[in-house]
Design a protein around this motif. Structure first.
Motif, PDB file in Angstrom:
ATOM      1  N   SER A  40       0.828  -1.208   0.000  1.00 45.20           N
ATOM      2  CA  SER A  40       0.000   0.000   0.000  1.00 45.20           C
ATOM      3  C   SER A  40       0.859   1.254   0.000  1.00 45.20           C
ATOM      4  N   CYS A  44       0.792   4.135  -2.830  1.00 45.70           N
ATOM      5  CA  CYS A  44       0.516   5.517  -2.454  1.00 45.70           C
ATOM      6  C   CYS A  44       1.691   6.428  -2.780  1.00 45.70           C
ATOM      7  N   TRP A 143      -6.174  10.509  -1.856  1.00 44.25           N
ATOM      8  CA  TRP A 143      -7.054  10.822  -0.726  1.00 44.25           C
ATOM      9  C   TRP A 143      -8.093   9.737  -0.496  1.00 44.25           C
ATOM     10  N   LYS A 144      -8.585   9.141  -1.560  1.00 43.26           N
ATOM     11  CA  LYS A 144      -9.583   8.078  -1.430  1.00 43.26           C
ATOM     12  C   LYS A 144      -9.010   6.863  -0.696  1.00 43.26           C
ATOM     13  N   ARG A 145      -7.734   6.580  -0.915  1.00 45.42           N
ATOM     14  CA  ARG A 145      -7.083   5.425  -0.277  1.00 45.42           C
ATOM     15  C   ARG A 145      -6.532   5.758   1.112  1.00 45.42           C
ATOM     16  N   ASN A 146      -6.744   6.982   1.582  1.00 45.56           N
ATOM     17  CA  ASN A 146      -6.234   7.412   2.886  1.00 45.56           C
ATOM     18  C   ASN A 146      -4.715   7.225   2.999  1.00 45.56           C
ATOM     19  N   CYS A 147      -4.020   7.543   1.934  1.00 47.01           N
ATOM     20  CA  CYS A 147      -2.580   7.347   1.893  1.00 47.01           C
ATOM     21  C   CYS A 147      -1.826   8.134   2.960  1.00 47.01           C
ATOM     22  N   SER A 148      -2.354   9.280   3.328  1.00 46.32           N
ATOM     23  CA  SER A 148      -1.653  10.102   4.315  1.00 46.32           C
ATOM     24  C   SER A 148      -1.622   9.443   5.696  1.00 46.32           C
ATOM     25  N   LEU A 149      -2.439   8.412   5.912  1.00 46.90           N
ATOM     26  CA  LEU A 149      -2.489   7.722   7.199  1.00 46.90           C
ATOM     27  C   LEU A 149      -1.494   6.558   7.283  1.00 46.90           C
TER      28      LEU A 149
END
Length: 152
Positions: A40, A44, A143-149
């Motif tokens: 992931s 990302c 943003w949809k995959r919440n990559c920043s998390l």
């Protein structure tokens, strides 16, 4: 040695062994999550680069690389087995985890993650999307995959 001390040692040993069993059962899950995190993070990282977010690209790549090395190291050390992590670890990653060095295997894994992440970014029907649309699509996917998390 007093009897109470012997009893205490035996009880402690039995308790330690009984607690070690469940911890071992979780190891395959933990190693599978390392593989999933690496995959992931690589995807990302590619999306961040296409979205022109170079700070996130580097952070995510470094995190994916570190998690991937840990996973491959666990496989090489025998702490994890490929047959124990399906369903958690990405199947594509399990197919590509072999190579002459861990770094070589991670290069193969990164390339597959790149292709998978950018498949919909480049395509616009039967033609290639324009550079602006690619950047917009990559940003939206990031943003949809919440990559920043990932890795925080």
């Amino acid at each position: 040695m007093p009897r109470s001390r012997v009893t205490c040692c035996v009880v402690s040993a039995v308790l330690a062994l009984s607690l070690a069993g469940p911890a071992r059962a979780e190891d395959p899950q933990r190693y599978g999550l390392m593989a999933q995190s690496a995959w992931s993070a690589f995807q990302c990282s590619v999306l961040a680069e296409k979205a022109n977010n170079m700070a996130e690209q580097k952070r995510l790549f470094d995190y994916g690389y570190a998690q991937g090395l840990k996973f491959i190291g666990a496989l090489e050390a025998g702490a994890a087995k490929k047959e124990d992590v399906p369903g958690v670890a990405p199947f594509s990653m399990l197919l590509l985890v072999r190579g002459p060095t861990p770094e070589f295997a991670l290069g193969r894994i990164f390339e597959a993650a790149l292709r998978a992440a950018l498949e919909d970014v480049f395509a616009a029907g039967d033609a290639y999307a324009s550079e602006g649309i690619q950047q917009s699509t990559a940003t939206r996917e990031f943003w949809k995959r919440n990559c920043s998390l990932i890795g925080t």
